[in-house]
Write a protein that holds these residues in place. Structure first.
Motif, mmCIF file in Angstrom:
data_model
loop_
_atom_site.group_PDB
_atom_site.id
_atom_site.type_symbol
_atom_site.label_atom_id
_atom_site.label_comp_id
_atom_site.label_asym_id
_atom_site.label_seq_id
_atom_site.Cartn_x
_atom_site.Cartn_y
_atom_site.Cartn_z
ATOM 1 N N LYS A 1 17.602 -22.722 14.021
ATOM 2 C CA LYS A 1 18.003 -22.379 15.400
ATOM 3 C C LYS A 1 17.557 -23.464 16.373
ATOM 4 C CE LYS A 1 17.722 -18.664 18.821
ATOM 5 N NZ LYS A 1 17.137 -17.328 19.120
ATOM 6 N N MET A 2 16.268 -23.898 16.182
ATOM 7 C CA MET A 2 15.772 -24.950 17.074
ATOM 8 C C MET A 2 16.542 -26.249 16.864
ATOM 9 S SD MET A 2 11.654 -24.241 16.752
ATOM 10 C CE MET A 2 11.239 -25.678 17.713
ATOM 11 N N ALA A 3 16.903 -26.541 15.600
ATOM 12 C CA ALA A 3 17.682 -27.754 15.330
ATOM 13 C C ALA A 3 19.057 -27.673 15.994
ATOM 14 C CB ALA A 3 17.839 -27.954 13.816
ATOM 15 N N GLU A 4 19.663 -26.478 15.920
ATOM 16 C CA GLU A 4 20.959 -26.303 16.581
ATOM 17 C C GLU A 4 20.840 -26.522 18.075
ATOM 18 O OE1 GLU A 4 22.187 -22.427 15.541
ATOM 19 O OE2 GLU A 4 22.908 -22.957 13.541
ATOM 20 N N ALA B 1 22.615 -39.635 15.773
ATOM 21 C CA ALA B 1 23.405 -38.446 15.458
ATOM 22 C C ALA B 1 22.510 -37.233 15.359
ATOM 23 C CB ALA B 1 24.134 -38.649 14.140
ATOM 24 N N PRO B 2 22.918 -36.120 15.975
ATOM 25 C CA PRO B 2 22.099 -34.903 15.894
ATOM 26 C C PRO B 2 22.139 -34.311 14.506
ATOM 27 C CG PRO B 2 24.181 -34.452 16.931
ATOM 28 C CD PRO B 2 24.132 -35.933 16.717
ATOM 29 N N PRO B 3 21.167 -33.521 14.138
ATOM 30 C CA PRO B 3 21.172 -32.889 12.803
ATOM 31 C C PRO B 3 22.349 -31.957 12.696
ATOM 32 C CG PRO B 3 19.503 -31.909 14.227
ATOM 33 C CD PRO B 3 20.016 -33.129 14.944
ATOM 34 N N PRO B 4 22.870 -31.754 11.469
ATOM 35 C CA PRO B 4 24.050 -30.891 11.306
ATOM 36 C C PRO B 4 23.758 -29.474 11.775
ATOM 37 C CG PRO B 4 23.005 -31.348 9.204
ATOM 38 C CD PRO B 4 22.344 -32.245 10.191
ATOM 39 N N ALA B 5 24.720 -28.915 12.540
ATOM 40 C CA ALA B 5 24.546 -27.554 13.064
ATOM 41 C C ALA B 5 25.058 -26.546 12.063
ATOM 42 C CB ALA B 5 25.304 -27.414 14.380
ATOM 43 N N ALA B 6 24.578 -25.339 12.221
ATOM 44 C CA ALA B 6 25.034 -24.258 11.349
ATOM 45 C C ALA B 6 26.477 -23.948 11.651
ATOM 46 C CB ALA B 6 24.157 -23.033 11.582
ATOM 47 N N PRO B 7 27.259 -23.426 10.677
ATOM 48 C CA PRO B 7 28.673 -23.096 10.928
ATOM 49 C C PRO B 7 28.785 -22.162 12.107
ATOM 50 C CG PRO B 7 28.096 -22.848 8.618
ATOM 51 C CD PRO B 7 26.816 -23.074 9.343
ATOM 52 N N PRO B 8 29.778 -22.430 13.015
ATOM 53 C CA PRO B 8 29.924 -21.576 14.206
ATOM 54 C C PRO B 8 30.369 -20.187 13.837
ATOM 55 C CG PRO B 8 31.778 -23.059 13.995
ATOM 56 C CD PRO B 8 30.815 -23.441 12.936
ATOM 57 N N SER B 9 29.871 -19.216 14.579
ATOM 58 C CA SER B 9 30.279 -17.837 14.368
ATOM 59 C C SER B 9 31.292 -17.445 15.411
ATOM 60 C CB SER B 9 29.051 -16.918 14.452
ATOM 61 O OG SER B 9 28.450 -17.048 15.724
#
Length: 627
Positions: free
Chosen positions: A103-106, A10-18
Motif C-alpha cells: 500500500k505504501m509503495a502504491e 521509475a516508481p515501483p510496480p503498483a498493484a492491479p487496479p480495482s
C-alpha cells in the motif's frame, strides 16, 4: 535550444487496479463490497473442560512402554501444533506487513507519478513562458531599432530640407544682389563713358571757343550715342552672369530634391521591412504552435492499438478531446490562427513593395505551412477513423441492448449503421456533423437505459453510464465547439461520479459562443449543486434555467426543471410553492399522470383540499387510461 526535463526514477510496480466503487454501485448492491479476510481462531485448537476431565480419567492407562511412547508422540504433536499456530500467527503478521508495504509503495508510486507530471507541466510551462518572453523581447528590440532608425532618418531629412531651404534663400538673395549690382555698374559705366567723351571733346575744343556752341551740342549728341551703344553690351554681360548663377542654383536645388527623395524611399523601404518582419514573427509563432500540436499527436496514442480490448478508455478519449481543442486553437477559428493569418497577410503586403530577395523568408514560411497542414490533416483523419470504429462498436452494443430501437431516430440509426458497416465515412449519408448528432442521441439512449437499470431492475448501470460518457467525448472530438456535446459529456461525468469534470463542462457549454443549451446546462448544474448539499444555490440555478428554457422554447426541459424544483421545495416542506412548480410541469405535460399526482399531493399538504381532490381525480383518470 529546448532540453528535455531530467528523468525521474521509475516508481515501483503498483498493484492491479480495482474497480472503483461509486455511491451508485453501493446503492444497487446494498452491501459493503469490501470483504475482510477471515481471522485466525485460536479456540479451534483449545481443549474443552469435558476433554480435560477425560484426559485425567485416562491418565493411568499410560503406564506401559507402548502407551508411554504414544503419549510422547502426542506431546510432540501438541508441540508441533503449537509451533504451527505460532508460525501461522507470524505469517499473518508478515502478510499484514507486506500488504501495508505494498500500500505504501502504491502511494509512493502515485505520488512519484503525480510529481513527475507536475514537473513535466512546470518545465513545459517554463519553456513556453521563456519562448514567449524571447519572442516578445526580439519583437520589442526590432520595434525599438526600427523606431530609432525611422526617427534618425526623419531627423536627417529635416536637416537636409532646412539646409536646402537656406541655400535656396541665399541663392535668391544672391540673384537680387547680382541684379542690383549689375544695374549699378551699368549706370556707372554709362556715366563714366559719357564723362570721358565729354572731357575728350572739351579738350579738343578748348582752343576753339568760336565754335563752342556747335561743338557742345555735338558733344552731347555723341555722348548720348555712345551711351546707347554701350548699354546693350553691358546688359548682355549682366544677363549672362545672372543666367549662369541661376543655372547653378537650380542644379543645386535639383540635387537636394533628389537626395530628399532618395532618403524618403529608403525610409519607406525600412518601414516595409519592419512590417514584413513583424508580420513574419506573428506567422512563425502560429506555425510553431501548429508544429507543437502535430508533434503532440502521436503521444495521444493509437485508439486501435490494443487488440482484444473492446472499448476505448475514458482517459484516452479525454486526451484526444484535449488534442482536438488545441487543433481548433491553431486552426482558422482560433486566436493564435487569427493572429498568425493577420501577420502573414501584412507580411505579404509589405513584401510586394520590397525587392524580390526580401521575400525569401516568406516563401520558406509558406513551404513549412503546407507541410504542417499535410501532417495535421493526416493525424485528424487517422483519429477520426479510430473514432468511427469505436462508434460502430457502441452502436452494435446499443442494438443488442434495445437502445437503438427506443431512443435513436431512424434516420440517425441509418447513419450509425453505415458507419458500423463501412468503418468510416465512405458511403455514409451525411457529414461528420450528422454523425456527431447521431452519437449525441446514442448518449441520451444509454443514459435512459442506465437510469432504468439502476432504478427498476436493481442492476448495475455504470457500464451504460460510461458508454454515454464515451459518446459525449467522441462528439466533442468530432466538434470541439459544440455546446451540446459538452453538456452530454458533463452528464456522463456526473453519472459516473466525476462531479468536478461535470461542473467544468456544464459551465463551458453554457458559456460557449452561440450556445443554444444554456437552459439545459444551467439545469444540470443546479441539480448537481442540490445533490451536493448547496440547495439555495441550486434553486437559484433552476430558476435561471427555467428562464433560459422558456426563451429557447424547450418545453420538455422546462417540464423537467419545474419537476426538480417542486421536488426540492417539497423536501423542505414548502408545499404551496411546490404545488405551483408541479402545476406548471403538469400543464406542460398534461398526459403524464406522475406530474398531476405530485401536484395533487402538494396541494393536499398545503391544505388546499378542494384543488387537491380535483387533481387526484385527474391523476387517477390518467393512470386508468395508461392501464
Amino acid at each position: 535550444m529546448i532540453t528535455s526535463p531530467p528523468s525521474t526514477p521509475a516508481p515501483p510496480p503498483a498493484a492491479p487496479p480495482s474497480t472503483p466503487i461509486t455511491p451508485a454501485i453501493k446503492k444497487v448492491i446494498k452491501v459493503d463490497p469490501t470483504v475482510e479476510p477471515s481471522k485466525f481462531d485460536e479456540t479451534d485448537y483449545e481443549d474443552s473442560e469435558e476433554e480435560e476431565e477425560n484426559d485425567d480419567e485416562y491418565a493411568d492407562d499410560f503406564t506401559d512402554d507402548n502407551t508411554r511412547s504414544t503419549a510422547i508422540d502426542a506431546a510432540k504433536l501438541m508441540t508441533e501444533l503449537e509451533q504451527l499456530r505460532k508460525q501461522l500467527a507470524d505469517a499473518k503478521i508478515a502478510n499484514e506487513n507486506a500488504e501495508e508495504r505494498v500500500k505504501m509503495a502504491e502511494e509512493r508510486a502515485s505520488m512519484a507519478e503525480a510529481k513527475e507530471e507536475e514537473d513535466i507541466k512546470a518545465v513545459k510551462a517554463e519553456m513556453e513562458e521563456k519562448e514567449e518572453h524571447d519572442i516578445e523581447a526580439v519583437k520589442m528590440e526590432m520595434e525599438r531599432e526600427a523606431t530609432e532608425a525611422l526617427a534618425k532618418a526623419k531627423e536627417e531629412a529635416r536637416l537636409e530640407i532646412e539646409k536646402a531651404n537656406r541655400a535656396a534663400m541665399e541663392a535668391n538673395m544672391l540673384v537680387v544682389s547680382l541684379k542690383a549690382s549689375a544695374q549699378e555698374k551699368s549706370k556707372m559705366a554709362m556715366e563714366l563713358s559719357a564723362q570721358l567723351a565729354k572731357e575728350k571733346l572739351m579738350r579738343k575744343l578748348a582752343s576753339k571757343k568760336k565754335v563752342e556752341p556747335v561743338l557742345k551740342g555735338l558733344l552731347d549728341a555723341t555722348a548720348e550715342e555712345e551711351v546707347k551703344k554701350a548699354e546693350p553690351v553691358l546688359e548682355g554681360i549682366l544677363d549672362a552672369k545672372v543666367e549662369e548663377e541661376r543655372k547653378m542654383i537650380e542644379a543645386r536645388l535639383k540635387e537636394l530634391e533628389e537626395d530628399q527623395q532618395r532618403r524618403e524611399a529608403e525610409g519607406k523601404e525600412k518601414d516595409q521591412l519592419i512590417e514584413l518582419q513583424n508580420g513574419l514573427l506573428k506567422a512563425m509563432k502560429w506555425l510553431n504552435a501548429r508544429d507543437e500540436v502535430v508533434r503532440e499527436g502521436p503521444r495521444v496514442g493509437d485508439l486501435s492499438s490494443h487488440p482484444g480490448v473492446e472499448q476505448v478508455g475514458i482517459e484516452q478519449l479525454e486526451k484526444l478531446v484535449a488534442w482536438f481543442e488545441k487543433v481548433e486553437v491553431v486552426n482558422g477559428s482560433g486566436s493564435k490562427a487569427k493572429d498568425g493569418i493577420e501577420g502573414f497577410e501584412k507580411a505579404k503586403k509589405a513584401a510586394a513593395a520590397l525587392p524580390k530577395e526580401a521575400s525569401s523568408d516568406l516563401d520558406d514560411f509558406d513551404s513549412r505551412m503546407q507541410e504542417s497542414n499535410v501532417q495535421m490533416n493526416d493525424l485528424v483523419m487517422a483519429f477520426q477513423s479510430d473514432l468511427l470504429d469505436e462508434i460502430g462498436r457502441i452502436w452494435g452494443r446499443a442494438k443488442t441492448l434495445g437502445v437503438a430501437e427506443h431512443y435513436v431516430p431512424d434516420d440517425q440509426g441509418v447513419i450509425l449503421e453505415q458507419v458500423r458497416v463501412s468503418g468510416g465515412l465512405k458511403g455514409v449519408e451525411g457529414t461528420v456533423v450528422s454523425v456527431k448528432e447521431a452519437v449525441l442521441s446514442l448518449s441520451d439512449g444509454f443514459i435512459h437505459l442506465a437510469d432504468i437499470m439502476m432504478r427498476d431492475s436493481g442492476g448495475n448501470g455504470v457500464g451504460e453510464y460510461k458508454e454515454a460518457l464515451r459518446c459525449g467525448l467522441i462528439a466533442m472530438c468530432l466538434d470541439v465547439k459544440c455546446p451540446s456535446a459538452m453538456i452530454k459529456a458533463g452528464v456522463g461525468y456526473e453519472d459516473v461520479g466525476m462531479t468536478e469534470k461535470a461542473t467544468e463542462l456544464y459551465i463551458k457549454g453554457i458559456k460557449a459562443p452561440g450556445s443554444n443549451v444554456v437552459g439545459e446546462g444551467t439545469y444540470h448544474l443546479g441539480v448537481l449543486k442540490i445533490n451536493g448539499g448547496e440547495e439555495a444555490e441550486g434553486e437559484k440555478l433552476l430558476e435561471s434555467a427555467a428562464t433560459s428554457a422558456a426563451k429557447e422554447g424547450n418545453a420538455h426541459l422546462l417540464t423537467e426543471i419545474h419537476r426538480e424544483k417542486g421536488h426540492l421545495l417539497e423536501k423542505n416542506g414548502r408545499w404551496k410553492e411546490a404545488s405551483k412548480s408541479y402545476g406548471i410541469a403538469a400543464e406542460l405535460n398534461p398526459d403524464a399522470p406522475e406530474y398531476s399526482s405530485a401536484w395533487a399531493l402538494a396541494l393536499k399538504n398545503a391544505k388546499l383540499y378542494n384543488k387537491a381532490i380535483k387533481k387526484f381525480k385527474v391523476a387517477k383518470d390518467l393512470y386508468t387510461k395508461q392501464g
